[in-house]
Design an enzyme around this catalytic site. Structure first.
Site, PDB file in Angstrom:
ATOM      1  N   ASP A 371      -4.179  -3.275   0.887  1.00  0.00           N
ATOM      2  CA  ASP A 371      -5.091  -4.000   1.849  1.00  0.00           C
ATOM      3  C   ASP A 371      -5.332  -2.930   3.060  1.00  0.00           C
ATOM      4  OD1 ASP A 371      -7.217  -5.477   2.504  1.00  0.00           O
ATOM      5  OD2 ASP A 371      -5.721  -6.812   3.416  1.00  0.00           O
ATOM      6  N   ASP A 605      -2.222  -9.271   3.367  1.00  0.00           N
ATOM      7  CA  ASP A 605      -1.578 -10.567   4.362  1.00  0.00           C
ATOM      8  C   ASP A 605      -2.578 -11.986   4.557  1.00  0.00           C
ATOM      9  OD1 ASP A 605      -3.883  -9.098   5.406  1.00  0.00           O
ATOM     10  OD2 ASP A 605      -3.031  -8.685   7.137  1.00  0.00           O
ATOM     11  N   ASP A 609      -6.254 -12.530  -0.302  1.00  0.00           N
ATOM     12  CA  ASP A 609      -5.234 -11.870  -1.047  1.00  0.00           C
ATOM     13  C   ASP A 609      -4.331 -12.356  -2.012  1.00  0.00           C
ATOM     14  OD1 ASP A 609      -6.176  -9.278   0.127  1.00  0.00           O
ATOM     15  OD2 ASP A 609      -5.040  -9.453   1.888  1.00  0.00           O
TER      16      ASP A 609
END
Length: 1086
Positions: A371, A605, A609
């Site tokens: 990410d 985080d 996700d």
């Protein structure tokens, strides 16, 4: 909510809110609340909030938020999953059975040595998982979110779980929005990246809804909670994620497959062994030592039955000993120990492992999905550089920028980046008035004594931008910069910019983590594919990835342009960067990569996700992320430092590679114990081992060495399947042990040995073969490994001869004592055979890159195919493609010999003949001759045309060869010649025997038939093949029938020939024969 107007007690809202510094999720930043002050909105109305009575009523009605965090395992779940395992239950059952049939003395109790491994394995699992639970719970407690609410007209700090519906919650910069709510006062900008993945600030005004999981960037507001508990948006997203997910460890799967296999085999095999040895008396030799101990100390079973059954006790001991040898229980303990130590080691790098095997999974990863926000970047912005304009120098530019920013005093990522950039200069003057930043205006400004300055997006600051500046701005945007224009203007009256003059551009971008480039480089060198998945613009992500050193950053796609799941799945492997990705698409990308046999790791985080983290083989979360992301992840980076991952990978490789080396020691014992159970069930000999024998052999040749070897440094890249590599290493050792024991069995048919002597020889030779295999496992030798091997040999000799110390280990473990010369002769001969036999087996298995027998055995155990199956398929396809190319080359070669030139020459000659035939017809040939010619031409044309079509089929190789034979054929068969002469000459011999009346009747019929066929002939004459073949027929007729007076007899012959040819047309072989004769006839005519 209640409001009342009280001008005397009015306190400006801005003053109250400025004293507030509550940051949800970080209690260390919480300031003291001024609970005595009353709260007012921007219109001067006091905000009272809910009263105690209203709160209690809502709690009673169940309208309270409650605890919504995903919880870790409970203590009872951890105990249950580590204590009540298949191995543990099986060991306890065997121990209970054994208890009834062993002598009640120290030697008998030593039979329970295997239970030590059970206890060690259970304690390791319990301690590690309880430690992980304690750490993650402490982490959640430290970051437990708290909110500032308005109750009874005053501010108070409450826990997230205590929020009720219609609660008034105060928000300011940095606050986490913990429940879905609607703004009732103020204005804020929120970042919803943890929900949508999109980091852009979103302006929220009174009446707008804010979603849980997002956080405030700037501004101040009061919100009214509309959703609680499971109704919240963030809770719905994370509802599909649970902490308890199936492990994806290769080693754990292999161990479970072995357990499952042994569970199916061991119980029926144990009953079969007991039945054959006890009830059928098929090899029930009982050692004299056991008889003496039972008679002296007795057994529990004997006390219950009232008499001692020595035979029953002996059979039970040996059967239990054989079954214990089949179970690689120490391997489970070893793997637990090794990964427990790995978890402890990586914790020194501030990385928390939430299960034992996640380190191994990360070491096997071949695809890493990252990410952007919070992983490659720090989640903050930085000024990369300034582009000056209009002759101003950089120092003056920075001073102006400092003055404007310090006057506006915004609190957002862009403002923080400017503050950091101008931290080395001091503000020189204070603004007389300011215009704060607005998402609608896209700029902010300040008016000073001498001039006014504005700072914001260039397209909003300047009404008209020339082409050159537009190209510059587009270039900066494509490079991933957020461009901020600083301009000087005459005034900002009416919040309008008057005559702006460009001073320069400030180029701002995401702040790359310092460790990110090295980390990405490490994974690239290790052959790991990097995929960056972000909710941001793919062009921006591409620019950030390039700055972080990611290769192939130009290979990006905007997933918002894809409309179907199939398109997303197809894009998963083709692209490196994915932008504008929704949470569902993240999940779909991970699923598709896993479906294509990739081992996928995912970092994240945010709440967006969570689903992808849950699906990935190994999930990694940042400690600064959401609670949901941390709880579903296998690894949590406690310092949110991406640089820890290479250390975790290195630790995983050490564990896996060393375990593959050490595990072979355990599998050797499992294999030869299983083979012995099958063999000794069929031969009249007693089982070779007792539980104490396996304890000694296991300790000195397996347990201690495997533990030391498993902790050595090892950074080799992990390749292949665990179970296949272990089997390939173990089989030579196991077969050597089987050879040794069977050598003793064979020798005992020539030399008579007592039962105790046989067991002593079994023990000595098994130990020798085990040490032989240990020497192979220790290769290549290092000082530590040489010392280890010699130390194990020394321990074994000490146990064997220790009858002089207080422990008297030789007596306790019943090691061989009185070895006769006959026994030594057999032992030495077998040892001399073992060494070359073992060497040959090791060389054979090492030369085979992928032994088929190993693949088949491992497939039947765990149901998994080899990792290189795709390579094998590619090789097979390549081989098949090569064969097809060879076939095509052969066909091309033969096509070169196709005789086309003579046909062209004949065609020209036949055209000349056809013209003469046409002139004869127009000159007054008879109708009968004409019709006969036409009929002959039509029939022969059809036969030849069909034959030619058969020749032209490109894929029928046999027919092609058949046509070639016709081309080169010198002497046609007798039957073919005869048929050919009938076609060419009109079968003159047969015409001579035909009467004139019959000839006339047939001729009349021919005329009628040919009249109907003439139209069909004319329609088909346009085709090239038909024309050529027709010309061939006419030419032949012109040559062989020069006189018109013979036409009647010839007509009759042709009629019968037509009937024969009609039959031949239905027969494929006759058609081909006729075609061949026609070609030969052409050659002869020419």
């Amino acid at each position: 909510m209640k409001r009342k107007s009280d001008k005397t007690k009015k306190i400006k809202k801005d003053e109250l809110m400025s004293s507030e510094s509550i940051v949800s999720g970080d209690p260390h930043q919480t300031a003291a609340l001024e609970e005595e002050q009353e709260i007012f909105d921007s219109d001067g109305n006091q905000l009272v909030g809910l009263s105690d009575e209203e709160i209690n009523a809502k709690i009673a009605a169940g309208e309270i938020n409650g605890e919504q965090n995903i919880r870790t395992k409970t203590v009872w779940q951890i105990i249950r999953q580590n204590v009540f395992t298949f191995f543990n239950i099986l060991f306890v059952v065997l121990a209970v059975i054994l208890f009834f049939f062993i002598p009640q003395n120290a030697n008998g109790y030593m039979q329970f040595g295997f239970m030590i491994l059970v206890i060690i394995n259970t304690l390791i699992g319990l301690i590690q998982e309880l430690k992980a639970k304690k750490t993650i719970d402490k982490l959640s407690l430290i970051s437990a979110p708290k909110v500032t609410a308005i109750r009874n007209g005053k501010k108070c700090e409450i826990n997230l779980a205590d929020i009720v519906r219609d609660e008034l919650v105060c928000l300011n910069a940095g606050c986490q929005i913990c429940a879905d709510a609607v703004l009732v006062d103020g204005s804020i900008e929120v970042n919803e990246s943890q929900i949508t993945g999109e980091p852009d600030a979103i302006q929220k005004k009174v009446g707008d809804q804010v979603m849980s999981g997002s956080y405030v960037i700037s501004g101040k507001a009061v919100t009214k909670v509309i959703h609680i508990g499971k109704e919240n948006y963030a809770t719905k997203i994370s509802a599909g994620a649970k902490y308890l997910k199936k492990p994806t460890s290769e080693i754990l799967r292999s161990l479970n497959a072995i357990i499952k296999f042994m569970a199916i085999v061991i119980i029926p095999l144990g009953f079969a062994l007991f039945f054959t040895k006890y009830f059928l008396n098929y090899g029930t030799e009982i050692s004299q030592n056991l008889k003496e101990q039972i008679n002296q100390f007795g057994t529990v079973a004997g006390a219950i039955m009232g008499y001692e059954d020595v035979k029953l006790s002996g059979v039970v001991k040996t059967v239990v000993g054989s079954l214990l040898g089949m179970i690689p229980s120490g391997l489970v303990a070893l793997s637990s120990t090794v990964f427990c130590i790995s978890v402890i080691r990586i914790s020194r790098h501030k990385t928390l492992a939430q299960d034992l095997y996640c380190v191994e999974t990360l070491a096997r990863v071949d695809t890493l999905c990252l990410d952007k926000t919070g992983t490659i970047t720090e989640g903050s912005m930085q000024v990369m550089r300034v582009v000056l304009h209009g002759g101003i120098d950089e120092d003056d530019f920075k001073v102006i920028l400092k003055n404007v920013q310090s006057s506006i005093n915004d609190e957002n990522a862009t403002a923080n980046a400017i503050n950091e950039f101008t931290s080395d200069v001091e503000a020189t003057e204070k603004a007389q008035s300011v215009i704060p930043f607005s998402s609608a205006r896209k700029w902010s400004g300040a008016t000073f004594k001498d001039a006014s300055y504005v700072m914001g997006a260039a397209e909003f600051v300047f009404k008209n931008i020339d082409k050159q500046q537009k190209e510059k701005l587009d270039k900066y945007a494509n490079e991933g910069f957020r461009v901020l224009a600083l301009a000087k203007c005459e005034s900002l009256q009416g919040k309008q910019i008057h005559n702006p003059e460009l001073l320069g551009y400030v180029l701002i971008t995401d702040k790359i983590r310092p460790e990110a480039p090295e980390t990405l480089k490490f994974f690239k060198e290790q052959g790991v594919n990097i995929k960056i998945i972000s909710g941001d613009n793919p062009v921006t992500v591409k620019a950030v990835a390039k700055r972080a050193g990611l290769e192939d950053a130009e290979n990006y796609i905007d997933l918002s342009t894809l409309t179907t799941d199939e398109e997303v799945i197809d894009a998963a492997e083709r692209y490196t960067i994915f932008g504008r990705v929704t949470p569902d698409q993240k999940l779909l990308l991970v699923k598709s990569l896993r479906k294509k046999k990739h081992t996928v790791a995912m970092t994240g985080d945010g709440v967006n996700d969570v689903l992808a983290l849950k699906e990935a083989d190994c999930s990694v979360a940042m400690a600064s992320g959401s609670d949901a992301a941390k709880n579903v992840s296998s690894l949590v980076l406690l310092d949110s430092n991406f640089a820890s991952m290479p250390k975790v990978v290195a630790e995983g490789r050490r564990s896996i590679n060393n375990l593959e080396r050490s595990a072979a020691l355990y599998i050797v014992k499992t294999i030869y114990s299983f083979l012995f159970a099958l063999i000794f069930m069929l031969i009249p000999r007693g089982l070779p081992f007792e539980p104490t024998d396996m304890t000694v052999i296991g300790a000195v040749t397996i347990g201690i060495p495997s533990f030391i070897l498993a902790l050595e440094p090892n950074k080799d890249i992990v390749k292949g399947r665990f179970i296949s590599k272990v089997l390939a290493n173990a089989i030579p050792g196991a077969l050597t042990v089987v050879l040794s024991v069977m050598g003793v069995v064979i020798a005992s048919t020539f030399i008579e040995f007592e039962a105790d002597e046989l067991k002593d020889m079994y023990f000595i030779l098994t130990t020798f073969a085990s040490f032989l295999f240990l020497a192979k496992v220790c290769f290549p030798y290092t000082p530590l490994r040489v010392f280890l091997f010699l130390a194990m040999v020394g321990i074994y000799l000490f146990i064997s001869f220790d009858d002089f110390t207080v422990f008297k280990l030789s007596i306790i473990f019943n090691t061989p004592k009185n070895v006769t010369w006959d026994m030594w002769r057999v032992i030495l001969v077998i040892m001399a055979i073992d060494i070359p036999f073992f060497t040959l087996l090791v060389l054979a298995f090492s030369r085979l890159r992928n032994p088929k027998i190993i693949s088949k055995i491992s497939f039947h155990i765990d149901g998994q195919i080899e990792d290189n199956y795709e390579d094998e398929i590619a090789k097979a396809d390549k081989k098949l493609s090569g064969i097809q190319k060879i076939n095509q080359s052969i066909l091309k070669f033969f096509k070169k010999f196709k005789i086309n030139k003579p046909q062209k020459e004949n065609t020209q000659k036949l055209e000349d003949c056809d013209s003469s035939v046409s002139s004869d017809i127009t000159g007054g040939q008879t109708a009968v001759a004409l019709d006969a010619d036409v009929e002959q031409r039509q029939t022969e044309e059809q036969i030849a045309f069909n034959a030619e079509n058969d020749k032209q089929k490109p894929n029928k190789f046999k027919e092609f060869i058949s046509s070639l034979k016709g081309k080169f054929k010198k002497k046609p068969s007798e039957k073919s010649v005869e048929d050919g002469q009938s076609i060419i000459n009109g079968e003159k011999a047969e015409n001579e025997n035909t009467t004139e009346d019959n000839n006339k009747e047939e001729t009349d019929k021919t005329v009628e038939d040919n009249a109907s066929n003439e139209a069909e002939l004319n329609s088909n004459s346009e085709t090239e093949a038909g024309t050529v073949l027709g010309e061939t027929t006419d030419t032949r007729h012109d040559i062989h029938t020069p006189n018109a007076e013979n036409s009647h007899s010839d007509g009759e012959a042709r009629t019968e020939g037509r009937q024969k040819r009609a039959t031949a047309k239905r027969d494929k072989s006759a058609k081909n024969a006729a075609a061949e004769v026609l070609d030969d006839g052409l050659k002869s005519d020419n």
